[in-house]
Enzyme design. Structure first.
Site, PDB file in Angstrom:
ATOM      1  N   LYS A 131       0.831  -1.213   0.000  1.00 25.83           N
ATOM      2  CA  LYS A 131       0.000   0.000   0.000  1.00 25.83           C
ATOM      3  C   LYS A 131       0.868   1.267   0.000  1.00 25.83           C
ATOM      4  CE  LYS A 131      -3.196   3.079   1.105  1.00 25.83           C
ATOM      5  NZ  LYS A 131      -3.958   3.732   0.059  1.00 25.83           N
ATOM      6  N   LYS A 167       1.107  11.181   6.374  1.00 24.90           N
ATOM      7  CA  LYS A 167       1.355  10.027   7.261  1.00 24.90           C
ATOM      8  C   LYS A 167       1.856   8.839   6.440  1.00 24.90           C
ATOM      9  CE  LYS A 167      -1.929   7.208   7.571  1.00 24.90           C
ATOM     10  NZ  LYS A 167      -3.163   6.447   7.690  1.00 24.90           N
TER      11      LYS A 167
HETATM   12  P1  NAD Z   1     -11.483   9.523   8.271  1.00 18.03           P
HETATM   13  O1  NAD Z   1     -10.723  10.405   9.195  1.00 18.03           O
HETATM   14  O2  NAD Z   1     -12.496  10.113   7.360  1.00 18.03           O
HETATM   15  O3  NAD Z   1     -12.196   8.353   9.102  1.00 18.03           O
HETATM   16  C1  NAD Z   1     -11.679   7.778  10.257  1.00 18.03           C
HETATM   17  C2  NAD Z   1     -12.837   7.445  11.192  1.00 18.03           C
HETATM   18  O4  NAD Z   1     -12.291   6.827  12.368  1.00 18.03           O
HETATM   19  C3  NAD Z   1     -13.620   8.679  11.653  1.00 18.03           C
HETATM   20  O5  NAD Z   1     -14.995   8.460  11.470  1.00 18.03           O
HETATM   21  C4  NAD Z   1     -13.260   8.809  13.130  1.00 18.03           C
HETATM   22  O6  NAD Z   1     -14.312   9.348  13.916  1.00 18.03           O
HETATM   23  C5  NAD Z   1     -12.996   7.357  13.490  1.00 18.03           C
HETATM   24  N1  NAD Z   1     -12.175   7.189  14.689  1.00 18.03           N
HETATM   25  C6  NAD Z   1     -11.095   7.922  15.083  1.00 18.03           C
HETATM   26  N2  NAD Z   1     -10.620   7.430  16.250  1.00 18.03           N
HETATM   27  C7  NAD Z   1     -11.403   6.380  16.589  1.00 18.03           C
HETATM   28  C8  NAD Z   1     -11.403   5.469  17.685  1.00 18.03           C
HETATM   29  N3  NAD Z   1     -10.495   5.545  18.671  1.00 18.03           N
HETATM   30  N4  NAD Z   1     -12.354   4.502  17.712  1.00 18.03           N
HETATM   31  C9  NAD Z   1     -13.295   4.420  16.719  1.00 18.03           C
HETATM   32  N5  NAD Z   1     -13.337   5.266  15.663  1.00 18.03           N
HETATM   33  C10 NAD Z   1     -12.397   6.220  15.604  1.00 18.03           C
HETATM   34  O7  NAD Z   1     -10.351   8.737   7.454  1.00 18.03           O
HETATM   35  P2  NAD Z   1     -10.524   8.000   6.031  1.00 18.03           P
HETATM   36  O8  NAD Z   1     -10.197   8.960   4.951  1.00 18.03           O
HETATM   37  O9  NAD Z   1     -11.817   7.252   6.028  1.00 18.03           O
HETATM   38  O10 NAD Z   1      -9.304   6.971   6.119  1.00 18.03           O
HETATM   39  C11 NAD Z   1      -9.331   5.823   6.954  1.00 18.03           C
HETATM   40  C12 NAD Z   1      -8.087   4.995   6.665  1.00 18.03           C
HETATM   41  O11 NAD Z   1      -8.092   4.601   5.288  1.00 18.03           O
HETATM   42  C13 NAD Z   1      -6.777   5.762   6.885  1.00 18.03           C
HETATM   43  O12 NAD Z   1      -5.821   4.892   7.439  1.00 18.03           O
HETATM   44  C14 NAD Z   1      -6.392   6.229   5.489  1.00 18.03           C
HETATM   45  O13 NAD Z   1      -4.994   6.418   5.362  1.00 18.03           O
HETATM   46  C15 NAD Z   1      -6.892   5.066   4.649  1.00 18.03           C
HETATM   47  N6  NAD Z   1      -7.264   5.396   3.262  1.00 18.03           N
HETATM   48  C16 NAD Z   1      -7.988   6.534   2.966  1.00 18.03           C
HETATM   49  C17 NAD Z   1      -8.337   6.794   1.636  1.00 18.03           C
HETATM   50  C18 NAD Z   1      -9.149   8.019   1.242  1.00 18.03           C
HETATM   51  O14 NAD Z   1      -9.208   8.336   0.031  1.00 18.03           O
HETATM   52  N7  NAD Z   1      -9.789   8.724   2.154  1.00 18.03           N
HETATM   53  C19 NAD Z   1      -7.958   5.895   0.623  1.00 18.03           C
HETATM   54  C20 NAD Z   1      -7.261   4.742   0.971  1.00 18.03           C
HETATM   55  C21 NAD Z   1      -6.918   4.507   2.296  1.00 18.03           C
END
Ligand code: NAD
Length: 301
Positions: free
Chosen positions: A169, A238
């Site tokens: 990734k 990150k």
């Molecule tokens: P985001 O910040 O939109 O979502 C994260 C969620 O986790 C939020 O709803 C938050 O409230 C929740 N959260 C935070 N701390 C928590 C806890 N202690 N317990 C339970 N819930 C908790 O992030 P995202 O964009 O959805 O990304 C999530 C993951 O996927 C990340 O690791 C990111 O790097 C990866 N990712 C994101 C994308 C993208 O395009 N957004 C694409 C591929 C991978």
């Protein structure tokens, strides 16, 4: 199948919804009550903690922002590790190989198998179920969860070795980040020299310079000035920093990617870590004194 889902943000909300629509019983948790409510309205069962999710399902998935939060949710007090029913923890977040291996060992002590299954394809991929899913972990356990993972995208079995999916990734994401920064610099330069941004994209996409930024992201979020791809600059920084940690341990020279990290850090410093990744062009535009915008541009779909 009963599936727990923790982390209902930009990515997780769509993935949990797709699992529900595919007929799974989904038990959800997030620190934001509103996010839980949205999924409960679609038929998910609300839980009050990661441990409660892990009491209710053999398979628990997580889509969380940072490695430290994954560690806490998986193995901290009230975490997945305390669940009575859980057998597999499928981490869809991007955490890097070091954290994946650490969580794998902690959970293994309680007979819970950690599978790392980070994804690529953005929010639109999560919405449509077209993500690339990079799974690693014991083959039999990956096969057991594969039908559920197929609901969110195309599954690639990377290795039995914990953390290999995370490395895959990060390799993907540093290329994506490099394309974003380099395409931003190129577009701002062309525009300042008097070229039309739409014409530039048409030519680049018919030529050898094309990449996901020129094919998709610029037309979608930069030309119209919406900056709304749904992935923050802080999360991409990150990922690039996690890659740099891994490459350091491996002793590989990666000067270009270190420069990409600097460009992302500048975006986070000037616009905040919650700025959309597409805003990486803004510090370049500000210094050049010109904006790459064409508000009437319809995203190509
Ligand atoms: P985001 O910040 O939109 O979502 C994260 C969620 O986790 C939020 O709803 C938050 O409230 C929740 N959260 C935070 N701390 C928590 C806890 N202690 N317990 C339970 N819930 C908790 O992030 P995202 O964009 O959805 O990304 C999530 C993951 O996927 C990340 O690791 C990111 O790097 C990866 N990712 C994101 C994308 C993208 O395009 N957004 C694409 C591929 C991978």
């Amino acid at each position: 199948m009963d599936i727990g889902f923790i982390g209902l943000g930009n990515m997780g909300s769509h993935m949990a919804r797709r699992l529900l629509e595919a007929g799974h019983r989904v038990i959800v948790y997030d620190t934001r009550q509103e996010a839980i409510g949205n999924l409960a309205a679609l038929g998910a069962i609300a839980a009050c903690s990661p441990a409660e999710v892990a009491d209710a399902a053999e398979t628990v998935m997580a889509s969380l922002p940072t490695p430290d939060i994954v560690l806490k949710v998986a193995s901290g007090p009230g975490g997945v590790i305390e669940g009575r029913r859980v057998r597999r923890f499928v981490d869809i977040s991007t955490t890097g190989a070091v954290m994946a291996q650490r969580v794998f060992k902690l959970l293994a002590a309680r007979d819970i198998v950690q599978i790392d299954a980070p994804v690529s394809g953005g929010v639109s991929g999560a919405e449509k179920g077209t993500l690339a899913v990079m799974a690693s972990g014991p083959r039999a356990d990956v096969e057991a969860v594969e039908p559920a993972l197929r609901v969110i995208g195309k599954v690639f079995f990377i290795s039995e070795r914990s953390g290999a999916g995370q490395t895959m990734k990060l390799v993907n994401n540093v290329l994506s980040a490099t394309a974003m920064v380099a395409s931003s610099e190129a577009m701002v330069t062309g525009m300042k020299a008097g070229l039309d941004p739409r014409l530039m994209l048409d030519v680049i996409n018919a030529g050898t310079g094309r990449n996901t930024m020129t094919e998709d992201k610029i037309a979608k979020a930069i030309l119209p000035g919406t900056f709304n791809l749904g992935f923050t600059a802080g999360l991409l920084l990150k990922d690039v920093n996690l890659f740099l940690v891994e490459r350091e341990a491996l002793g590989v020279p990666t000067d270009v990617i270190a420069t990409v990290a600097n460009a992302l850090k500048l975006t986070c410093d000037e616009l905040g870590p919650d700025a959309d990744v597409s805003a990486v062009i803004q510090p370049i535009e500000n210094r050049a004194g010109i904006k790459v915008r064409a508000p009437d541009t319809q995203p190509k779909r």
